[in-house]
Design a protein around this motif. Structure first.
Motif, short mmCIF file in Angstrom:
data_model
loop_
_atom_site.label_atom_id
_atom_site.label_comp_id
_atom_site.label_asym_id
_atom_site.label_seq_id
_atom_site.Cartn_x
_atom_site.Cartn_y
_atom_site.Cartn_z
N ALA A 1 0.80 -1.61 -0.29
CA ALA A 1 0.47 -0.09 0.34
C ALA A 1 0.89 1.69 0.15
CB ALA A 1 -0.30 -0.41 1.24
N LEU A 2 0.31 2.32 0.09
CA LEU A 2 1.18 3.27 -0.42
C LEU A 2 0.00 4.81 -0.43
CD1 LEU A 2 0.70 4.85 -3.40
CD2 LEU A 2 2.64 3.22 -3.40
N ARG A 3 0.73 6.01 0.47
CA ARG A 3 0.13 7.50 0.55
C ARG A 3 0.98 7.91 -0.57
NH1 ARG A 3 -3.20 9.02 4.73
NH2 ARG A 3 -1.86 10.81 4.88
N ALA A 4 -0.38 8.78 -1.63
CA ALA A 4 0.57 9.95 -1.99
C ALA A 4 -0.26 11.33 -2.04
CB ALA A 4 0.48 8.87 -3.58
N PRO B 1 -1.12 16.34 -7.37
CA PRO B 1 -0.71 17.85 -7.67
C PRO B 1 -1.91 18.86 -6.89
CG PRO B 1 -0.38 16.35 -9.91
CD PRO B 1 -0.83 15.58 -8.48
N GLY B 2 -1.93 19.28 -6.97
CA GLY B 2 -3.36 20.04 -6.06
C GLY B 2 -3.31 20.00 -4.86
N GLY B 3 -2.32 19.08 -4.78
CA GLY B 3 -2.36 18.30 -3.01
C GLY B 3 -3.13 17.16 -2.10
N GLU B 4 -4.39 16.88 -2.71
CA GLU B 4 -5.05 15.89 -2.54
C GLU B 4 -4.18 14.80 -2.40
OE1 GLU B 4 -8.72 12.94 -4.43
OE2 GLU B 4 -7.18 15.05 -5.80
N VAL B 5 -4.89 13.90 -0.81
CA VAL B 5 -4.06 12.65 -0.75
C VAL B 5 -4.85 11.31 -0.81
CG1 VAL B 5 -3.13 11.57 1.24
CG2 VAL B 5 -2.85 14.42 1.37
N VAL B 6 -4.21 10.43 -1.61
CA VAL B 6 -4.85 9.85 -1.61
C VAL B 6 -4.13 8.21 -1.22
CG1 VAL B 6 -6.17 10.08 -4.01
CG2 VAL B 6 -3.80 9.20 -3.92
N ASN B 7 -5.11 7.07 -0.51
CA ASN B 7 -4.33 5.98 0.20
C ASN B 7 -4.58 4.32 -1.77
OD1 ASN B 7 -3.62 6.12 3.03
ND2 ASN B 7 -5.03 7.41 2.65
N LEU B 8 -3.49 3.94 -1.47
CA LEU B 8 -3.86 3.04 -2.51
C LEU B 8 -3.14 1.52 -2.45
CD1 LEU B 8 -2.27 5.63 -5.25
CD2 LEU B 8 -4.99 5.29 -4.34
N GLY B 9 -4.03 0.21 -2.59
CA GLY B 9 -3.66 -0.44 -2.10
C GLY B 9 -4.24 -1.24 -0.72
N SER B 10 -3.76 -1.78 -0.07
CA SER B 10 -4.37 -2.49 1.20
C SER B 10 -2.63 -3.00 1.83
CB SER B 10 -5.39 -3.23 0.95
OG SER B 10 -5.33 -3.63 1.70
N ARG B 11 -3.41 -3.36 3.19
CA ARG B 11 -2.31 -4.24 3.88
C ARG B 11 -2.38 -5.25 3.81
NH1 ARG B 11 -0.60 0.00 9.02
NH2 ARG B 11 -0.40 2.20 7.79
#
Ligand SMILES: Cc1cc2nc3c(=O)[nH]c(=O)nc-3n(C[C@H](O)[C@H](O)[C@H](O)COP(=O)(O)OP(=O)(O)OC[C@H]3O[C@@H](n4cnc5c(N)ncnc54)[C@H](O)[C@@H]3O)c2cc1C
Ligand SMILES: Cc1cc2nc3c(=O)[nH]c(=O)nc-3n(C[C@H](O)[C@H](O)[C@H](O)COP(=O)(O)OP(=O)(O)OC[C@H]3O[C@@H](n4cnc5c(N)ncnc54)[C@H](O)[C@@H]3O)c2cc1C
Lengths: 459, 459
Positions: free
Chosen positions: B167-170, B173-183
């Motif tokens: 999983a990763l947090r990214a 552009p623009g500043g939005e945060v997303v959590n991708l994948g799963s643990r």
């Protein structure tokens, strides 16, 4: 109401290109209007049987031109409503793309058409001493497995379909063909569009060919089976085996109720207790013996009793019997009932707690359910059942399911380890990936600007 | 000419938010204007040192607003010009995001900030008996490794960075945060946006956190080393070991010239011949002994001689010495020269032929080059060298490189197994993935509509 329409112009265009490969016959539409889920069937407007990649290209060219929804349809074994054509349109049956195109034993890879099933591939590979490891149980196709990121009992050792598809060829809406990934074992060449198709459930395009990884059939294999006092104890033993770097080929746990059901169904006398199966493989007999000795020790330390081992293929099949027949035994116990299977997956350490939480919820609500766990992966299925029209019961079941998802997400887990989203889990997905759902939609639009590919699924 | 401009308004906005974390000092800009490649440096307009995710969020908000290019910068060890700010703008140094946030030994996973290096993570994991397996050699960061899909010597057993990031947090552009994948160890929940970030070279957004897979340190490890008459023979031996399901931890091959260079560089007397290293691990001593016996046999059968084994950590380090010092020995042999390393990866069976083809090209053109191969993966590097200003020589070298890529693509392989595309391989990528390059661009636009993230790379 769908904004799509299957116009008579569209129908004429398909008919004149595809002749008898294209049908609006009721019986064929009924076959393609359902999957293995409990979802009410919805008939597609027509069914198209593709025999070649060129058929797929022409189908997606026409469908994009006439804005006709397309639902790719392969072995039909998916469980989450993925195949239900909720916006009508065409079910594009690709099961006729069923040729193994190329086996490269020395590179441990095979290239197959998307409709080839994994059991058929393995039959053809046997003489090469190789196998493809992903085994979702049903006679699934490689294209369908890629599209749901299927796994199964061997994923603990070999990973999921995602980990075992090196490259694929896909047709995009409009008919363009793309080659994604590489036949090399690894690549760092640009964005992983291959990976986007894995788990996309037919919403981006149609996979026509896949190059998959193969593995040498291990020289020496043994299976172990042991009973535990509780399902949590069995799950903890699995975690211990994982920590000992024993690299099990399989680690499967079922509950006591299923053992009892199998005993009844097949007239057996398996010890009625939570039961763990462990399978190990090695290149040499000595290596296998070393592994088995340590596994047996750890199993005993964590409360396992009645340890049995099996070596030959026939002995192993017999040892595994109760695991493989559990689902059939449970369904046979409840004639006339409908069944619903969950697919929670959590980080390994959270598994015993997650299982305890779930069984407590069922006990409190007096709901009968049975557990099958791919416990080395932290993935387990609860199978619920009730009369199809028992609305109150189903409401209770969905309430439990919902709390399970909440808990799994709190643990950092996922609402679906291997079955996918389809229709059923769209709400769960929105809870899990709410922050990136818009991004997923934008990616979808980059592949499928008119939204014709399997509309209504995932989102 | 770039269409981006770093205006004084933009500079003021960054300065007022970031104060002394933001600098236009020449020396700092020079440090961030190059990577480990031969590419001519280009200075960024400014360098911003992020200390927290909030810094990254604010940086990408401002950069998007003022249309300022952002080049994420971490350990700075990439080889393909990925870090060169060819459109100016800001080098966003994330090496300060260097905390290990959470280790979950029982789930075999750790969550780290993106600037943590893999050697530092492994130092912190040792006491848990766990390790992170991807080892690109340089002191690379997890965020940089994810962004180039790095691998190294252990990929043959544990896969690439792609296979080991759950999983990763990214920040987009623009500043939005997303959590991708799963643990969880596996997930089938929607599109694999996590996978898109792996290998994206900072062109989609900035990774701030990663959850990575860990493995138990194997109880018993041994390394073997053998000499071969030809490099093709060594590669064939590696393929044979792979086919025997021995699951090597490492399989590395270097050529005779490098052994000679090491002998000269360190005053050793290693047998001057193509040399193969094999490393094996097992949970028990018996298992390891069984594996080693079979490996030794296969090695002998394929022409390996002078087989040596090493068991303790110190012994193994000594046995591996020539492999680890090869690059330094070669560069020391040619003071003042510049070096260029290729990164072809092909299906395993094609490797001996690919190696033979390459060495023949070099011989014909009288070009000196040395080979290091991650041969269990079909991946090998040729290191070429010449005086920086010897244009004719570099033209010859690039001609050979080009023909290598052509051949690799004909074999179904990739122009880059692990180093990525950056600036250098954009032409190669266009040849390899011409049919899907437009699709990659559309995906990029879905993440980064104004094109501020690391412009000029990959495409
Ligand atoms: C008894 C039983 C046991 C099961 N056990 C498991 C298990 O252990 N693990 C597991 O992971 N799953 C399991 N499943 C679920 C099922 O087998 C998987 O979801 C499988 O991957 C579906 O493959 P299929 O070929 O049947 O695909 P289908 O059901 O035909 O299609 C599945 C999805 O993929 C899309 N699709 C199909 N082919 C293509 C293509 N060529 N291109 C693009 N999209 C395509 C469809 O549109 C649909 O969205 C089980 C199912 C049953 C009935
Ligand atoms: C001596 C030597 C040996 C090497 N051996 C190997 C090897 O065996 N295998 C191998 O794979 N590589 C090898 N490399 C290459 C290099 O180590 C890898 O490419 C590594 O992954 C780069 O990591 P880094 O932290 O240095 O990233 P950087 O060089 O700082 O950045 C690499 C790319 O990632 C982007 N980036 C960095 N951090 C982030 C972030 N947080 N979010 C988004 N984007 C980001 C950058 O913009 C850039 O495009 C070697 C390099 C050297 C110098």
């Amino acid at each position: 109401m769908s904004h799509f329409q299957f116009t008579s112009q569209a129908q004429t265009a398909f008919q004149s290109r595809f002749a008898e490969q294209f049908t609006v016959a009721q019986a064929v539409r009924e076959q393609h209007g359902r999957d293995e889920s409990r979802e009410a069937p919805v008939l597609p407007d027509a069914v198209l049987f593709a025999h070649s990649e060129q058929d797929v290209i022409d189908a997606l060219r026409l469908a994009d031109e006439y804005r006709v929804p397309v639902v790719p349809w392969s072995a039909g074994s998916s469980l989450e409503g993925q195949l239900i054509p909720v916006h009508g349109g065409i079910s594009l049956d690709v099961s006729g793309l069923n040729r193994v195109l190329d086996v490269q034993p020395g590179s441990f890879q095979a290239t197959v058409q998307a409709g080839v099933t994994y059991p058929e591939l393995n039959r053809q590979l046997r003489r090469e001493g190789l196998f493809f490891p992903v085994d979702p149980g049903a006679e699934a196709s490689l294209g369908g497995m890629a599209s749901t990121n299927a796994s199964g009992t061997a994923a603990v050792r070999y990973g999921t379909t995602r980990d075992n598809v090196l490259a694929l060829r896909a047709v995009l809406p409009g008919g363009e063909v793309v080659n994604l990934g590489s036949r090399a074992r690894k690549t760092a060449a640009g964005y992983d569009l291959r990976g986007l198709f894995i788990g996309a459930e037919g919403t981006l395009g149609v996979i026509t060919e896949l190059t998959v990884r193969l593995y040498p059939l291990p020289g020496h294999v043994a299976a172990l089976r042991a009973s535990f006092r509780s399902i949590e104890e069995g799950a903890a033993c699995a975690a211990l085996l994982m920590g000992a770097a024993l690299q099990p080929e399989r680690l499967e746990l079922i509950d006591a109720g299923e053992i009892a059901a199998v005993n009844e169904y097949l007239g057996r006398d398996y010890t009625v207790a939570p039961t763990l199966w462990m399978e190990f493989a090695a290149a040499t007999e000595e290596a296998l013996a070393g592994t088995l000795a340590l596994a047996g020790e750890l199993c005993g330390e964590s409360g396992g009793t009645g340890l049995e081992a099996a070596y030959t293929e026939a002995e192993r099949a017999a040892l595994w019997e109760a695991r493989h027949k559990a689902y059939y035994a449970i369904t046979a116990q409840h004639p006339g009932h409908a069944f619903l299977t969950t697919d929670i997956c959590v980080p390994l350490q959270q598994l015993p707690g997650m299982v305890a939480y779930t069984t407590a919820l069922c006990r409190e609500a007096d709901v009968d359910a049975s557990l099958v766990g791919h416990v080395g992966d932290g993935n387990f299925h609860m199978t619920f059942h009730a009369a199809p029209d028992d609305a109150g019961r189903w409401q209770t079941i969905h309430g439990i399911y919902d709390r399970m998802v909440t808990r799994a997400l709190e643990c950092g887990g996922t609402c679906t380890g291997e079955h996918g989203v389809g229709l059923h889990k769209r709400g769960h997905l929105a809870r899990q990936h709410g922050d990136s759902l818009q991004l997923m939609r934008r990616v979808k639009a980059a592949f499928d600007p008119h939204g014709i590919m399997n509309p209504g699924k995932i989102f």
